[in-house]
Design a protein around this motif. Structure first.
Motif, PDB file in Angstrom:
ATOM      1  N   ARG A  14      34.721  41.696  48.987  1.00 27.99           N
ATOM      2  CA  ARG A  14      33.378  41.294  49.403  1.00 27.99           C
ATOM      3  C   ARG A  14      33.480  40.327  50.576  1.00 27.99           C
ATOM      4  NH1 ARG A  14      33.538  41.303  43.833  1.00 27.99           N
ATOM      5  NH2 ARG A  14      32.066  42.727  42.813  1.00 27.99           N
ATOM      6  N   PHE A  16      31.064  37.411  52.583  1.00 24.55           N
ATOM      7  CA  PHE A  16      29.835  36.625  52.729  1.00 24.55           C
ATOM      8  C   PHE A  16      30.214  35.204  53.107  1.00 24.55           C
ATOM      9  CE2 PHE A  16      30.979  36.249  48.246  1.00 24.55           C
ATOM     10  CZ  PHE A  16      30.821  34.900  47.974  1.00 24.55           C
ATOM     11  N   GLU A  17      29.280  34.493  53.717  1.00 27.89           N
ATOM     12  CA  GLU A  17      29.458  33.083  54.087  1.00 27.89           C
ATOM     13  C   GLU A  17      30.725  32.848  54.902  1.00 27.89           C
ATOM     14  OE1 GLU A  17      27.619  30.252  53.593  1.00 27.89           O
ATOM     15  OE2 GLU A  17      25.970  31.521  52.912  1.00 27.89           O
ATOM     16  N   ASP A  23      39.356  40.718  44.846  1.00 26.81           N
ATOM     17  CA  ASP A  23      39.603  40.526  43.428  1.00 26.81           C
ATOM     18  C   ASP A  23      40.813  41.343  42.992  1.00 26.81           C
ATOM     19  OD1 ASP A  23      37.289  39.084  43.597  1.00 26.81           O
ATOM     20  OD2 ASP A  23      36.066  40.463  42.416  1.00 26.81           O
ATOM     21  N   ARG A  45      41.653  35.700  42.469  1.00 25.11           N
ATOM     22  CA  ARG A  45      40.763  36.028  43.594  1.00 25.11           C
ATOM     23  C   ARG A  45      41.368  35.461  44.877  1.00 25.11           C
ATOM     24  NH1 ARG A  45      35.846  35.049  41.463  1.00 25.11           N
ATOM     25  NH2 ARG A  45      35.316  37.256  41.368  1.00 25.11           N
ATOM     26  N   ARG A  74      34.341  29.664  41.327  1.00 24.90           N
ATOM     27  CA  ARG A  74      33.742  30.862  41.919  1.00 24.90           C
ATOM     28  C   ARG A  74      33.066  30.458  43.229  1.00 24.90           C
ATOM     29  NH1 ARG A  74      36.946  32.357  38.036  1.00 24.90           N
ATOM     30  NH2 ARG A  74      36.431  34.397  37.150  1.00 24.90           N
ATOM     31  N   PRO A  75      33.646  30.789  44.381  1.00 24.45           N
ATOM     32  CA  PRO A  75      33.063  30.351  45.658  1.00 24.45           C
ATOM     33  C   PRO A  75      31.663  30.921  45.867  1.00 24.45           C
ATOM     34  CG  PRO A  75      35.304  31.169  45.961  1.00 24.45           C
ATOM     35  CD  PRO A  75      34.893  31.551  44.582  1.00 24.45           C
ATOM     36  N   GLU A  76      30.757  30.056  46.228  1.00 25.77           N
ATOM     37  CA  GLU A  76      29.400  30.464  46.576  1.00 25.77           C
ATOM     38  C   GLU A  76      29.100  30.170  48.041  1.00 25.77           C
ATOM     39  OE1 GLU A  76      26.875  28.430  43.842  1.00 25.77           O
ATOM     40  OE2 GLU A  76      27.643  29.514  42.085  1.00 25.77           O
ATOM     41  N   LEU A  77      29.678  29.084  48.528  1.00 22.95           N
ATOM     42  CA  LEU A  77      29.513  28.690  49.924  1.00 22.95           C
ATOM     43  C   LEU A  77      30.875  28.390  50.519  1.00 22.95           C
ATOM     44  CD1 LEU A  77      26.511  26.220  49.490  1.00 22.95           C
ATOM     45  CD2 LEU A  77      26.386  28.565  50.359  1.00 22.95           C
ATOM     46  N   ASN A  78      30.987  28.540  51.804  1.00 22.20           N
ATOM     47  CA  ASN A  78      32.220  28.204  52.505  1.00 22.20           C
ATOM     48  C   ASN A  78      32.186  26.707  52.807  1.00 22.20           C
ATOM     49  OD1 ASN A  78      34.492  28.092  54.072  1.00 22.20           O
ATOM     50  ND2 ASN A  78      33.921  29.754  55.446  1.00 22.20           N
ATOM     51  N   SER A  79      32.366  25.914  51.744  1.00 25.36           N
ATOM     52  CA  SER A  79      32.207  24.467  51.862  1.00 25.36           C
ATOM     53  C   SER A  79      33.078  23.784  50.828  1.00 25.36           C
ATOM     54  CB  SER A  79      30.737  24.073  51.681  1.00 25.36           C
ATOM     55  OG  SER A  79      30.282  24.443  50.384  1.00 25.36           O
TER      56      SER A  79
END
Length: 438
Positions: A14, A16-17, A23, A45, A74-79
């Motif tokens: 996947r 994103f960001e 996976d 991951r 679980r990464p949600e943002l690149n931060s």
């Protein structure tokens, strides 16, 4: 023990960001000393910046989560610290065996075993020694036999990395530890005597900040002593389970979390004052002992090497009379102290009381650390330890750091145990820079 590469599948990719997430599921031995014992799946991951996706020279980093018994982030943002890591590394977020999308240890999966003895035998394979072997197999499979990686470990993840340094230092180019420099030279008793002292300090600080809770908390405990209180999931809210809310006190916002919970404890019901439903739900949400049973059942085993831990924290309670439930002084919340009473209070853990007892009495735990190897370490290590850490006492961390060559330890009171979640980019970048200097 030689670790081999492992068969695996890449189940999803996947984007994103500004990140690419791949996976991977690996088929690995349950018992590395006996392949006939069967296999488990371990999930990892891979995360990389889109701009660096095809950079074959990009160094690798593997992350070990705290716990024990919790999955990788679980990464949600690149931060945060993940975003910082992606500036310079290809990151592997490892779900340690038994957690996340690896072969999970849950009440349902443990219920498949025919006896407590079988459950206990299975769970003996879920400690740091095998977590590290899994990581080595994944390194060789994904990065290649001759490619080393940087290990980063938060809390218990740092314990795992000291095991890694003990037995497979050839796989590591460097180690960064946040709040997890284990007491490799001591027994569990030494650790818990110090953590009880830290807990008492945290309680004094909590009541200085919220003096109104001295009486408010006693009112709650009195109610729990006089009434059978059932939580929404079916567990029992005993005074001891309420006491365990102090686990939060070692985190940066822990006092406030418990304060906001306590202040809404009572409501006027049809028969008078009673504990409110949202308070009861909030109490449940503070603990993960039943959703992450390794955190309870195997917790003290992370210290066990050739001896039975035998409910160490529970045994030491009597040395600290302040923590008695019926104390005349302020009610003292406890911290990361695992108790056999949890196997009664948490409904989904009740079937595993005998299994937990077998593990607590197990005397023949294998080695987690090679003290001689650590004493001649050549891999650079940079760690941050927190002066007021309630879970990993800085006094014992200092002993460990002094024993290991090429070990830089940054001791600070700027953050609590969860510093990497509060100021992750600063902490990670400082440690990575130090690794280049050591």
């Amino acid at each position: 023990m030689t670790i081999k590469t492992a068969p695996y599948i890449t189940s999803a990719i996947r984007k994103f960001e500004g990140m690419v997430l791949k996976d991977h599921k690996f088929t690995l031995p349950l018992d590395y000393a006996d392949e006939a014992a069967g296999s488990i799946e371990v999930f990892a991951r891979e995360v990389v910046s889109i701009s660096k996706e095809h950079d074959e020279s990009l160094p690798w980093m593997v992350f070990f989560q705290g716990g024990p018994g919790f999955p990788s982030p679980r990464p949600e943002l690149n931060s945060g610290w993940v975003g910082e890591a992606l500036k310079t590394h290809r990151l592997i977020l490892l779900d340690q065996r038994g957690t996340g999308l690896s072969s999970r240890v849950l009440p349902q999966t443990l219920a498949k075993f025919q006896s407590p003895q079988e459950q206990a035998k299975y769970l003996t394979h879920f400690r740091a020694d095998n977590i590290v072997r899994d990581a080595e197999a994944i390194r060789k499979t994904l990065a290649g036999e001759n490619t080393k990686w940087v290990g980063v470990g938060q809390s218990y993840g740092g314990f795992c990395l000291l095991t890694y340094l003990s037995f497979y230092p050839e796989g590591l180019s460097g180690v960064a530890i946040t709040g997890g420099v284990a007491c490799v030279l001591r027994r569990a008793e030494d650790n818990y005597r110090l953590t009880y002292g830290k807990v008492l300090e945290k309680n004094r600080e909590f009541y200085r900040r919220y003096p109104e809770h001295v009486e408010g908390v006693k009112k709650i405990v009195s109610y729990l002593s006089e009434n059978e209180v059932t939580l929404p999931s079916g567990g029992r809210l005993s005074p001891r389970r309420f006491q365990a809310l102090g686990l939060a006190f070692g985190m940066s916002s822990g006092f406030e979390r418990i304060h906001y919970l306590i202040e809404k404890a009572f409501v006027e019901g049809p028969e008078g004052e009673e504990l409110s439903y949202d308070f009861l739900v909030g109490v449940e949400q503070q603990h993960a002992f039943d959703t992450n049973p390794i955190f309870c059942i195997l917790h003290e085993s992370i210290y066990g090497e050739g001896y039975a831990t035998n409910w160490t924290a529970e045994r030491l309670r009597e040395e600290f009379p302040e923590v008695a439930v019926d104390t005349e002084g302020p009610f003292i919340f406890t911290g990361e102290m695992i108790s056999p009473t949890m196997l009664d209070d948490f409904a989904n853990l009740r079937p595993f009381k005998e299994c937990a007892e077998l593990l607590a009495q197990k005397e023949d735990w294998g080695r987690l650390y090679d003290i001689e190897q650590l004493g001649q370490n050549t891999v650079p290590v940079a760690a941050i330890s927190y002066y007021a850490d309630m879970y990993v006492p800085v006094e014992l961390s200092r002993e460990t750091a002094d024993h290991i060559p090429r070990f830089y330890q940054w001791v600070t009171n700027e953050w609590e145990h969860n510093g990497i979640g509060v100021d992750g980019p600063k902490i990670l970048r400082t440690l990575l820079n130090k690794l280049e200097e050591i």
